[in-house]
Design an enzyme around this catalytic site. Structure first.
Site, PDB file in Angstrom:
ATOM      1  CE  LYS A 118       7.749 -10.183 -11.673  1.00  0.00           C
ATOM      2  NZ  LYS A 118       8.756 -11.104 -11.129  1.00  0.00           N
ATOM      3  CD  GLU A 156      14.348 -19.541  -7.960  1.00  0.00           C
ATOM      4  OE1 GLU A 156      13.839 -20.284  -8.803  1.00  0.00           O
ATOM      5  OE2 GLU A 156      14.189 -18.302  -7.990  1.00  0.00           O
ATOM      6  NE  ARG A 199       5.617   0.843  -1.835  1.00  0.00           N
ATOM      7  CZ  ARG A 199       6.876   0.730  -1.438  1.00  0.00           C
ATOM      8  NH1 ARG A 199       7.796   1.485  -1.967  1.00  0.00           N
ATOM      9  NH2 ARG A 199       7.215  -0.119  -0.502  1.00  0.00           N
ATOM     10  CD1 TRP A 214      -1.004  -6.286  -1.362  1.00  0.00           C
ATOM     11  CD2 TRP A 214      -0.548  -5.767  -3.472  1.00  0.00           C
ATOM     12  NE1 TRP A 214      -0.428  -7.380  -1.950  1.00  0.00           N
ATOM     13  CE2 TRP A 214      -0.147  -7.101  -3.233  1.00  0.00           C
ATOM     14  CE3 TRP A 214      -0.353  -5.219  -4.747  1.00  0.00           C
ATOM     15  CZ2 TRP A 214       0.436  -7.891  -4.219  1.00  0.00           C
ATOM     16  CZ3 TRP A 214       0.234  -6.021  -5.709  1.00  0.00           C
ATOM     17  CH2 TRP A 214       0.617  -7.334  -5.451  1.00  0.00           C
ATOM     18  CB  CYS A 238      -0.871   0.019   1.237  1.00  0.00           C
ATOM     19  SG  CYS A 238      -1.834  -1.464   1.440  1.00  0.00           S
ATOM     20  CG  HIS A 255      23.384 -41.921 -11.153  1.00  0.00           C
ATOM     21  ND1 HIS A 255      23.659 -43.271 -11.063  1.00  0.00           N
ATOM     22  CD2 HIS A 255      23.165 -41.502  -9.886  1.00  0.00           C
ATOM     23  CE1 HIS A 255      23.579 -43.649  -9.790  1.00  0.00           C
ATOM     24  NE2 HIS A 255      23.276 -42.593  -9.055  1.00  0.00           N
ATOM     25  CD  GLU A 283      14.642 -16.123 -14.467  1.00  0.00           C
ATOM     26  OE1 GLU A 283      15.013 -16.128 -13.279  1.00  0.00           O
ATOM     27  OE2 GLU A 283      13.496 -15.797 -14.812  1.00  0.00           O
ATOM     28  CE  LYS A 318      15.439 -15.863 -10.292  1.00  0.00           C
ATOM     29  NZ  LYS A 318      14.255 -16.567  -9.909  1.00  0.00           N
ATOM     30  CG  ASN A 367       0.632   1.897   3.886  1.00  0.00           C
ATOM     31  OD1 ASN A 367      -0.496   1.909   3.405  1.00  0.00           O
ATOM     32  ND2 ASN A 367       1.682   2.440   3.297  1.00  0.00           N
ATOM     33  N   GLY A 368       0.114  -1.466   6.750  1.00  0.00           N
ATOM     34  CA  GLY A 368       0.567  -2.395   7.782  1.00  0.00           C
ATOM     35  C   GLY A 368      -0.553  -3.336   8.163  1.00  0.00           C
TER      36      GLY A 368
HETATM   37  C1  F6R Z   1      11.736 -16.740 -12.810  1.00  0.00           C
HETATM   38  C2  F6R Z   1      10.378 -16.330 -13.066  1.00  0.00           C
HETATM   39  C3  F6R Z   1       9.483 -17.268 -13.816  1.00  0.00           C
HETATM   40  C4  F6R Z   1       8.126 -17.336 -13.117  1.00  0.00           C
HETATM   41  C5  F6R Z   1       7.141 -18.173 -13.958  1.00  0.00           C
HETATM   42  C6  F6R Z   1       5.805 -18.335 -13.255  1.00  0.00           C
HETATM   43  O1  F6R Z   1      12.472 -15.755 -12.162  1.00  0.00           O
HETATM   44  O2  F6R Z   1       9.979 -15.273 -12.685  1.00  0.00           O
HETATM   45  O3  F6R Z   1      10.062 -18.526 -13.926  1.00  0.00           O
HETATM   46  O4  F6R Z   1       8.305 -17.901 -11.861  1.00  0.00           O
HETATM   47  O5  F6R Z   1       6.935 -17.562 -15.193  1.00  0.00           O
HETATM   48  O6  F6R Z   1       5.241 -17.098 -13.013  1.00  0.00           O
HETATM   49  P1  F6R Z   1       4.119 -16.904 -11.896  1.00  0.00           P
HETATM   50  O7  F6R Z   1       4.734 -17.206 -10.587  1.00  0.00           O
HETATM   51  O8  F6R Z   1       3.701 -15.468 -12.044  1.00  0.00           O
HETATM   52  O9  F6R Z   1       3.007 -17.859 -12.227  1.00  0.00           O
END
Ligand code: F6R
Length: 604
Positions: free
Chosen positions: A599, A480, A27, A75, A2, A503, A487, A484, A99-100
């Protein structure tokens, strides 16, 4: 999450508030509102959705003369994104923005006689204020005293602005655990929950400390500490541009989001932990208890969180758990357990494959639950039940804080389920609660570690690939870490279960194969140690993330020792996130917007 803005002065306030709220748009929010206190009285405007809807509601409304004005972008956390739940919240003569999270809002609601219009925890603040005001004998600072009495009753986290017809020309403010600052400019006094709305109006800002509260009025600002002693405001220079302000001093949104993780974890735990048990108000124990199995389904980083969840749910709740990649699940004609729970995880709530997966499970009659960061998203609307992640909007394309939020929420779910089924001993539950409480501080980035990763990163800009290896909970973390890195650096990286290397993949081992070994002291340490020794014997370059000295490592990133694997997990998570980011920065890549990625992936 928020956003809050406020203005006290004689300029037209609607434009100032709307501009300030637009500066906070990044935000994330799902409703917004403003309240104006002028000589003619108090007016309030609220709208669901974008700020354009609020601007349309305001139309040609303009304040005139002296005004005390407050605004908010919400939010949703308690209650849906509706106009009634949007801030400001008012009663007969006052309005508040908050907020909070007010942890004791249920008890506080019961302590006032007035009726509530919203489902929020925040509305109770204005009810308490008016109750205390009615009980005060009339005097010069009656409203200030009522405000102080209100704060004394609140448990939780808050940044608050409050205006009242009984106190024209004043804005009451307080901070406890949620950011709030003010600045004095030529046109008056400006409040905001972060720097961006203040830029252009003031050269400096006063950043309130936890426990600070007070009142802004025509003659200046009176500031007090938690004990009620006067505090001398200490202004600090504001950033030069609002883009810089939005990044709050960090180079990238990704970096900011990595550093925000302790706060995200705190927000997730707020109101959910008691001395010897935990609660998840969103899910009734009697709803969970009869469910016989769980299927977790997601994509990308969310899928990795689901894998972590499968270890936790089987261990802590003793529920058989399967994990599915959403894009595979859709087409493989899965046989589902109709007495089971189908859980989807998604940061955005709009991922096409995950959305289709939940529709498929629903069509087969399974109970569904969404763990999601965006309220009112398609996935949340589709699910029977939801657990919102409370991570705040994530701007960096590479997901960081949403992942830690998903993992922590799954840990809570596993414990809550275990508690509901009574399969956890009191001693085990107490250990888990203690570890949960420690988790936010574990994610605090240590400057020395970040500096070391920055320096180390220059050695790892080439080679023919990275293997991230781990065992147990640290295998999904290896996946993960590798995701990262690939990507944002565009270097080839794979996550692998350490025990599987022999293996096949060990054939790749040579000095140009960089192995990031997640060597958790609290979890199968001797096993991973011998896996790493096998790689070292074949001349692979070893980067060990560990609490121990390990003589075969080419580089060691030393982490703090914990006796709970999840604490080691969260500490290592920060390391792999920062390592990926530092390598990508050295390679000159756009960390926040890596090539070819979006995103929100709304196509299959
Ligand atoms: C990696 C990343 C993607 C998302 C994937 C699923 O950093 O951001 O691998 O995790 O596209 O996205 P959501 O979580 O929005 O369903």
């Amino acid at each position: 999450m928020c956003g809050i803005v406020g203005y006290l002065g004689e300029q037209e306030a609607c434009a100032i508030l709307l501009h300030g709220l637009r500066e906070l748009e990044y935000r994330g929010y799902d409703s917004a509102g403003v309240a104006l206190l002028e000589a003619s009285g108090l007016r309030c405007f609220k709208a669901v959705g974008k700020l354009d809807n609020l601007a349309a509601k305001l139309g040609d409304t303009a304040s005139s003369g002296k005004v005390a004005a407050i605004g908010h972008t919400r939010w949703a956390t308690h209650g849906k994104p509706t106009e009634a739940n949007a801030h400001p919240h008012g009663l007969t003569h006052s309005q508040v923005v908050h907020n909070g999270i007010i942890e004791n809002y249920v008890a506080l609601r019961a302590s006032v006689a007035t009726a509530f219009l919203s489902q929020t925890d925040s509305e109770v603040i204005v009810h308490l204020f008016e109750k205390h005001l009615a009980a005060q004998p009339p005097a010069a600072d009656t409203a200030l005293a009522a405000f102080r009495a209100t704060l004394d009753a609140l448990h939780g986290a808050y940044a608050i602005l409050l205006i009242s017809e009984t106190a024209p020309g004043q804005i009451f403010f307080a901070r406890q655990g949620s950011p709030l600052q003010f600045g004095l400019g030529a046109e008056g006094c400006f409040f905001a929950s972060s720097d961006a709305p203040l830029i252009g109006h003031c050269a400096q800002a006063v950043y309130l400390q936890d426990g600070h509260w007070g009142v802004a009025e025509a003659t200046g600002v009176r500031l007090f500490d938690a004990e009620g002693a006067a505090v001398l405001p200490q202004p600090a220079a504001l950033p030069a541009t609002s883009l810089a302000a939005r990044k709050e001093g960090y180079r990238y949104f990704m970096e900011k989001e990595i550093y925000e993780q302790p706060q995200v974890l705190t927000d997730i735990l707020t109101g959910r932990l008691a001395a010897d048990c935990l609660s998840l108000d969103e899910l009734a124990p009697e709803w969970l208890r009869p469910l016989r199995s769980i299927t977790l389904c997601a994509c990308g980083t969310s899928y990795h969180a689901a894998l972590v969840g499968s270890y936790l749910l089987e261990r802590l709740a003793q529920v058989p758990t399967k994990v599915e990649i959403a894009s595979e699940f859709r087409y493989r004609e899965p046989v589902l357990d109709r007495d089971g729970l189908f859980v989807v995880l998604s940061q955005s709530g709009e991922t096409a494959d995950t959305l289709e997966a939940i529709k498929l499970a629903k069509a087969q009659g399974l109970a569904t639950l969404a763990l999601c960061n965006v309220d009112n998203s398609s996935i949340v609307r589709e699910a029977d039940h939801r657990l919102l992640l409370r991570a705040g909007i994530e701007k960096g394309v590479a997901s960081t804080k949403a992942f830690s939020a998903q993992v922590l929420t799954l840990w809570l779910l596993a414990l809550y389920w275990g508690q509901a089924k009574a399969v956890l001993s009191g001693e085990r539950l107490a250990q888990e609660l203690a570890a949960l409480r420690q988790a936010p501080s574990v994610m605090q980035v240590q400057p020395g570690v970040h500096e070391r990763l920055h320096r180390l990163s220059k050695r790892y800009l080439h080679g023919h690939g990275f293997f991230f290896i781990g065992r147990d909970l640290f295998y999904p973390l290896a996946l993960e870490g590798a995701l990262k890195l690939k990507e944002i650096s565009y270097l080839h990286a794979e996550g692998y279960p350490a025990g599987e290397m022999k293996h096949g993949p060990i054939a790749l081992a040579d000095a140009q194969l960089f192995t990031i070994a997640l060597m958790a002291r609290s979890c199968l340490y001797d096993k991973i140690k011998s896996n790493v020794e096998e790689l070292s014997a074949r001349d692979a370059t070893i980067i060990a993330i560990t609490t121990e000295y390990f003589e075969l490592a080419d580089d060691i990133i030393q982490i703090r020792a914990y006796d709970h694997p999840m604490l080691e997990f969260f500490e290592m998570l920060v390391v792999v996130q920062l390592l990926a980011m530092e390598i990508a920065i050295r390679l000159g890549n756009d960390v926040d917007m890596p090539r070819n990625l979006a995103k929100s992936v709304t196509v299959e």
